[in-house]
Design a protein around this motif. Structure first.
Motif, PDB file in Angstrom:
ATOM      1  N   THR A  31      33.867  42.431  33.018  1.00 51.03           N
ATOM      2  CA  THR A  31      34.623  43.387  33.936  1.00 51.03           C
ATOM      3  C   THR A  31      34.088  44.818  33.786  1.00 51.03           C
ATOM      4  N   ILE A  78      40.010  50.781  40.072  1.00 53.45           N
ATOM      5  CA  ILE A  78      39.007  50.072  40.844  1.00 53.45           C
ATOM      6  C   ILE A  78      37.918  48.961  39.926  1.00 53.45           C
ATOM      7  N   TYR A 120      36.137  45.590  38.550  1.00 50.64           N
ATOM      8  CA  TYR A 120      35.815  43.602  39.744  1.00 50.64           C
ATOM      9  C   TYR A 120      35.012  43.129  38.120  1.00 50.64           C
ATOM     10  N   ARG A 127      31.454  40.971  37.590  1.00 51.98           N
ATOM     11  CA  ARG A 127      30.577  41.140  37.844  1.00 51.98           C
ATOM     12  C   ARG A 127      28.918  40.387  37.653  1.00 51.98           C
ATOM     13  N   ASP A 161      29.765  41.946  42.770  1.00 49.58           N
ATOM     14  CA  ASP A 161      31.098  41.507  42.420  1.00 49.58           C
ATOM     15  C   ASP A 161      31.840  41.327  43.037  1.00 49.58           C
ATOM     16  N   ILE A 218      37.626  42.142  43.161  1.00 47.76           N
ATOM     17  CA  ILE A 218      37.933  43.928  43.626  1.00 47.76           C
ATOM     18  C   ILE A 218      39.309  43.494  43.129  1.00 47.76           C
ATOM     19  N   ARG A 219      40.016  44.169  42.442  1.00 48.59           N
ATOM     20  CA  ARG A 219      40.725  45.058  42.420  1.00 48.59           C
ATOM     21  C   ARG A 219      41.447  47.105  42.174  1.00 48.59           C
ATOM     22  N   TRP A 220      42.427  47.342  42.609  1.00 47.56           N
ATOM     23  CA  TRP A 220      43.143  48.511  42.470  1.00 47.56           C
ATOM     24  C   TRP A 220      44.436  48.901  41.853  1.00 47.56           C
ATOM     25  N   GLN A 256      44.136  43.318  45.536  1.00 47.92           N
ATOM     26  CA  GLN A 256      42.909  42.615  45.845  1.00 47.92           C
ATOM     27  C   GLN A 256      42.692  43.464  46.796  1.00 47.92           C
ATOM     28  N   LYS A 266      33.965  51.190  47.295  1.00 49.82           N
ATOM     29  CA  LYS A 266      35.002  50.496  47.034  1.00 49.82           C
ATOM     30  C   LYS A 266      36.148  51.602  47.387  1.00 49.82           C
TER      31      LYS A 266
END
Length: 251
Positions: A42, A142, A144, A146, A162, A165-167, A182, A219
């Motif tokens: 991560t 952000i 993700y 990987r 990746d 992917i979250r924020w 997401q 991103k």
């Protein structure tokens, strides 16, 4: 972390894959590339910007030159964990990344309070200039998961995949965990090919066979366009209202 690479110069090509394309591509890549020793890991980032999101708005206008500042960790750090403060620039298609390692607590004091780090270098002087040029604060988190591959014959050839992917725009602290909403559609995977020069012919042919085409993707840019822009517009409306009220008051 004294042996980390601090300076990068390369081309970066981005692709949005489906699960099916990803599985076929991974099978084909086994002949040429292998996964690095980290496996699935991560990566978490804090992106800094001005209150009017100047950096990302300028970046999305596709200028010849653009730049950004972010703080990166591998996994969830504590205050005394090593993290990377990075300046990433792009000029005429070439990506230049310069980063320096420091403890999370020191990095936060450096960017937010402008307290100089214990170790000064050419890179920290560049960051000093960046901080003096813009009035920055944390704007987005952000993260993700990987997987990174490198070329068997050329280790400078790298591909990253990746997923998840979250924020988030609250709890803008790397120590607060990697949870978030997401950013991509279900089943989408972001692939980045990082190369020092021309893409190998075998790779170009492989992408053509699988109907995989490059795309313009950021991103942080996607996060702004799909989510943070509403915060920006709300603040813009407030500023206009304050200006109007101020104008009436001063009349």
């Amino acid at each position: 972390m004294a042996d980390y690479q601090g300076v990068f110069k390369r081309y970066e090509k981005k692709f949005l894959l489906t699960d099916y394309q990803y599985k076929l591509l991974r099978e084909k890549l086994e002949k040429y590339m292998e996964a690095d020793s980290y496996g699935l890991h991560t990566i978490s980032n804090i992106y800094y910007d001005t209150d009017d999101y100047r950096l990302i708005r300028e970046s999305l206008s596709k200028p010849v030159y653009k730049e950004k500042l972010r703080l990166r960790s591998y996994g969830t750090p504590t205050s005394d964990s090593d993290v990377f403060l990075e300046i990433k620039k792009k000029f005429e298609g070439v990506v230049y990344k310069r980063r320096v390692s420091m403890k999370l607590e020191e990095a936060n004091k450096y960017v937010i309070q402008r307290k100089q780090p214990s170790k000064v270098s050419q890179i920290t002087r560049e960051i000093d200039w960046f901080l003096k040029s813009y009035d920055l604060s944390p704007k987005a988190f952000i993260a993700y998961d990987r997987i990174a591959l490198f070329g068997k014959e050329n280790s400078d050839l790298r591909i990253t995949f990746d997923t998840n992917i979250r924020w988030r725009e609250d709890n803008l602290d790397l120590a607060k965990g990697s949870n978030g909403r997401q950013l991509l559609q279900p089943g989408q995977i972001l692939m980045e090919i990082k190369i020092p020069g021309v893409m190998p012919l075998w790779m170009s042919q492989m992408l053509d066979e699988l109907n995989i085409h490059s795309t313009s993707f950021s991103k942080y840019g996607t996060c702004f366009k799909n989510h943070l822009i509403y915060t920006f517009l709300q603040n813009l409306d407030k500023n206009i209202m304050i200006t109007q009220i101020g104008g009436v008051h001063c009349a």
